[in-house]
Scaffold this motif. Sequence first.
Motif, PDB file in Angstrom:
ATOM      1  N   TYR A  50     -11.327  20.485 -30.727  1.00  0.00           N
ATOM      2  CA  TYR A  50     -12.108  21.157 -31.772  1.00  0.00           C
ATOM      3  C   TYR A  50     -13.356  21.729 -31.118  1.00  0.00           C
ATOM      4  O   TYR A  50     -13.990  21.081 -30.282  1.00  0.00           O
ATOM      5  N   VAL A  51     -13.708  22.956 -31.486  1.00  0.00           N
ATOM      6  CA  VAL A  51     -14.889  23.598 -30.927  1.00  0.00           C
ATOM      7  C   VAL A  51     -15.963  23.671 -32.010  1.00  0.00           C
ATOM      8  O   VAL A  51     -15.740  24.266 -33.070  1.00  0.00           O
ATOM      9  N   SER A  52     -17.096  23.050 -31.749  1.00  0.00           N
ATOM     10  CA  SER A  52     -18.213  23.073 -32.698  1.00  0.00           C
ATOM     11  C   SER A  52     -19.183  24.195 -32.316  1.00  0.00           C
ATOM     12  O   SER A  52     -19.317  24.545 -31.148  1.00  0.00           O
ATOM     13  N   HIS A  53     -19.846  24.727 -33.335  1.00  0.00           N
ATOM     14  CA  HIS A  53     -20.808  25.813 -33.133  1.00  0.00           C
ATOM     15  C   HIS A  53     -22.097  25.467 -33.885  1.00  0.00           C
ATOM     16  O   HIS A  53     -22.047  25.030 -35.035  1.00  0.00           O
ATOM     17  N   VAL A  54     -23.215  25.696 -33.233  1.00  0.00           N
ATOM     18  CA  VAL A  54     -24.513  25.440 -33.853  1.00  0.00           C
ATOM     19  C   VAL A  54     -25.439  26.619 -33.556  1.00  0.00           C
ATOM     20  O   VAL A  54     -25.521  27.079 -32.412  1.00  0.00           O
ATOM     21  N   VAL A  55     -26.137  27.083 -34.579  1.00  0.00           N
ATOM     22  CA  VAL A  55     -27.218  28.048 -34.394  1.00  0.00           C
ATOM     23  C   VAL A  55     -28.467  27.215 -34.112  1.00  0.00           C
ATOM     24  O   VAL A  55     -28.991  26.569 -35.011  1.00  0.00           O
ATOM     25  N   PRO A  56     -28.946  27.183 -32.868  1.00  0.00           N
ATOM     26  CA  PRO A  56     -29.962  26.208 -32.486  1.00  0.00           C
ATOM     27  C   PRO A  56     -31.293  26.385 -33.209  1.00  0.00           C
ATOM     28  O   PRO A  56     -31.689  27.486 -33.589  1.00  0.00           O
ATOM     29  N   HIS A  57     -31.964  25.264 -33.382  1.00  0.00           N
ATOM     30  CA  HIS A  57     -33.334  25.233 -33.871  1.00  0.00           C
ATOM     31  C   HIS A  57     -34.281  25.435 -32.674  1.00  0.00           C
ATOM     32  O   HIS A  57     -33.877  25.296 -31.516  1.00  0.00           O
ATOM     33  N   PRO A  58     -35.553  25.705 -32.929  1.00  0.00           N
ATOM     34  CA  PRO A  58     -36.521  25.820 -31.823  1.00  0.00           C
ATOM     35  C   PRO A  58     -36.972  24.443 -31.343  1.00  0.00           C
ATOM     36  O   PRO A  58     -38.144  24.080 -31.414  1.00  0.00           O
ATOM     37  N   ALA A  59     -36.026  23.658 -30.878  1.00  0.00           N
ATOM     38  CA  ALA A  59     -36.290  22.272 -30.506  1.00  0.00           C
ATOM     39  C   ALA A  59     -35.603  21.946 -29.187  1.00  0.00           C
ATOM     40  O   ALA A  59     -34.518  22.435 -28.897  1.00  0.00           O
ATOM     41  N   VAL A  60     -36.255  21.082 -28.413  1.00  0.00           N
ATOM     42  CA  VAL A  60     -35.666  20.534 -27.190  1.00  0.00           C
ATOM     43  C   VAL A  60     -34.938  19.248 -27.540  1.00  0.00           C
ATOM     44  O   VAL A  60     -35.363  18.494 -28.419  1.00  0.00           O
ATOM     45  N   HIS A  61     -33.832  18.991 -26.846  1.00  0.00           N
ATOM     46  CA  HIS A  61     -33.052  17.772 -27.062  1.00  0.00           C
ATOM     47  C   HIS A  61     -32.878  17.029 -25.739  1.00  0.00           C
ATOM     48  O   HIS A  61     -32.733  17.651 -24.683  1.00  0.00           O
ATOM     49  N   ILE A  62     -32.879  15.704 -25.801  1.00  0.00           N
ATOM     50  CA  ILE A  62     -32.348  14.871 -24.724  1.00  0.00           C
ATOM     51  C   ILE A  62     -31.058  14.273 -25.253  1.00  0.00           C
ATOM     52  O   ILE A  62     -31.038  13.679 -26.332  1.00  0.00           O
ATOM     53  N   VAL A  63     -29.971  14.433 -24.498  1.00  0.00           N
ATOM     54  CA  VAL A  63     -28.652  14.089 -25.021  1.00  0.00           C
ATOM     55  C   VAL A  63     -27.902  13.184 -24.041  1.00  0.00           C
ATOM     56  O   VAL A  63     -27.650  13.570 -22.890  1.00  0.00           O
ATOM     57  N   PHE A  64     -27.537  11.993 -24.498  1.00  0.00           N
ATOM     58  CA  PHE A  64     -26.676  11.068 -23.763  1.00  0.00           C
ATOM     59  C   PHE A  64     -25.243  11.356 -24.205  1.00  0.00           C
ATOM     60  O   PHE A  64     -24.948  11.374 -25.399  1.00  0.00           O
ATOM     61  N   GLN A  65     -24.333  11.545 -23.227  1.00  0.00           N
ATOM     62  CA  GLN A  65     -23.001  12.031 -23.576  1.00  0.00           C
ATOM     63  C   GLN A  65     -21.905  11.283 -22.828  1.00  0.00           C
ATOM     64  O   GLN A  65     -22.046  11.000 -21.632  1.00  0.00           O
ATOM     65  N   ARG A  66     -20.828  11.024 -23.550  1.00  0.00           N
ATOM     66  CA  ARG A  66     -19.650  10.403 -22.952  1.00  0.00           C
ATOM     67  C   ARG A  66     -18.413  11.125 -23.469  1.00  0.00           C
ATOM     68  O   ARG A  66     -18.088  11.076 -24.647  1.00  0.00           O
ATOM     69  N   PHE A  67     -17.748  11.821 -22.542  1.00  0.00           N
ATOM     70  CA  PHE A  67     -16.520  12.531 -22.870  1.00  0.00           C
ATOM     71  C   PHE A  67     -15.355  11.847 -22.162  1.00  0.00           C
ATOM     72  O   PHE A  67     -15.491  11.390 -21.023  1.00  0.00           O
ATOM     73  N   GLU A  68     -14.217  11.819 -22.819  1.00  0.00           N
ATOM     74  CA  GLU A  68     -13.041  11.171 -22.259  1.00  0.00           C
ATOM     75  C   GLU A  68     -12.675  11.805 -20.914  1.00  0.00           C
ATOM     76  O   GLU A  68     -12.603  13.028 -20.782  1.00  0.00           O
ATOM     77  N   GLY A  69     -12.489  10.963 -19.902  1.00  0.00           N
ATOM     78  CA  GLY A  69     -12.112  11.437 -18.584  1.00  0.00           C
ATOM     79  C   GLY A  69     -13.268  11.878 -17.717  1.00  0.00           C
ATOM     80  O   GLY A  69     -13.051  12.383 -16.612  1.00  0.00           O
ATOM     81  N   GLN A  70     -14.520  11.709 -18.213  1.00  0.00           N
ATOM     82  CA  GLN A  70     -15.688  12.106 -17.434  1.00  0.00           C
ATOM     83  C   GLN A  70     -16.658  10.938 -17.317  1.00  0.00           C
ATOM     84  O   GLN A  70     -16.669  10.030 -18.145  1.00  0.00           O
ATOM     85  N   GLU A  71     -17.505  10.987 -16.277  1.00  0.00           N
ATOM     86  CA  GLU A  71     -18.573  10.013 -16.159  1.00  0.00           C
ATOM     87  C   GLU A  71     -19.651  10.319 -17.198  1.00  0.00           C
ATOM     88  O   GLU A  71     -19.981  11.484 -17.434  1.00  0.00           O
ATOM     89  N   PRO A  72     -20.204   9.293 -17.847  1.00  0.00           N
ATOM     90  CA  PRO A  72     -21.289   9.539 -18.801  1.00  0.00           C
ATOM     91  C   PRO A  72     -22.487  10.194 -18.103  1.00  0.00           C
ATOM     92  O   PRO A  72     -22.704  10.010 -16.904  1.00  0.00           O
ATOM     93  N   PHE A  73     -23.257  10.944 -18.862  1.00  0.00           N
ATOM     94  CA  PHE A  73     -24.430  11.601 -18.292  1.00  0.00           C
ATOM     95  C   PHE A  73     -25.463  11.832 -19.391  1.00  0.00           C
ATOM     96  O   PHE A  73     -25.176  11.742 -20.579  1.00  0.00           O
ATOM     97  N   VAL A  74     -26.685  12.130 -18.955  1.00  0.00           N
ATOM     98  CA  VAL A  74     -27.754  12.508 -19.871  1.00  0.00           C
ATOM     99  C   VAL A  74     -28.316  13.834 -19.408  1.00  0.00           C
ATOM    100  O   VAL A  74     -28.361  14.112 -18.205  1.00  0.00           O
ATOM    101  N   GLU A  75     -28.705  14.678 -20.350  1.00  0.00           N
ATOM    102  CA  GLU A  75     -29.271  15.966 -19.995  1.00  0.00           C
ATOM    103  C   GLU A  75     -30.402  16.332 -20.944  1.00  0.00           C
ATOM    104  O   GLU A  75     -30.472  15.836 -22.080  1.00  0.00           O
TER     105      GLU A  75
END
Length: 268
Positions: A50-75
Amino acid sequence: MAAARRDTRGIVGAADFLARVEFRRPDAAEPLRRYVEHYWLIDWDLPEPYVSHVVPHPAVHIVFQRFEGQEPFVEVAGVQHGLFTQKLEGRGRVCGVKFRPGAFRPFAPESPVSEWTGRRVHSPEVFPGADLAAVLAPDDEAARVAALDAFLLALDPRPDPQAELATALVERARTDRGIRRVTELARTEGMSVRLLQRLFAGYVGVGPKWVILRYRIHEALERAESADRIDWAALAADLGYADQAHLVRDFTATVGVPPAAYAAQGLS
């Protein structure tokens, strides 16, 4: 201080998105709320991509992410100019921090926020001490929120009057329908346009004109999501556009389809 937003404004095809993922927006700890609008937690287990779409706000995000088959990361994700697209498949989890516009700078005071704009920068280049497991491993939501609180509090942000001013001005641009031009926003604070632009570059990451226009698109997107019939000419006038054609142009450039087509068909 404005309350955290609870709507889904900015999410394209919000109903479809919410039907496919578990999505929550818990609050940060009290000492962090001057900086953090809310956390956002997403879990998914999808039988097909599934492909999600967002019209971004004027905000910075710090995002911790875990996707199947990948090493977790933060950005760190700076303000994105265009439509933000993310493919979700299999099982995964995201735990994000949405900063109030203007309020990220105390966590990274060395450079203007405009240097993050349009970028997604992975750790360990930034925040190398982040404990990914503490944030991403627990199934308990409260434990994840506590880990995000601990991560941010350890960065020891210091109050910054300029950050607070930037946050207040962005909120004014969002809520005051009478503000349709940069000169009008500058006038509310008795600032010159040039000084306002410098403040936004340093603390928001995008210019005040971009912010005003982006909130117009958010409003149009929400109307298209919720209303059966829309008078687009009247909406254009209400949002401060010179005419309907200008609204159609900006909406199409941002979302990818004209507003009438989006309202009629939706976008998944």
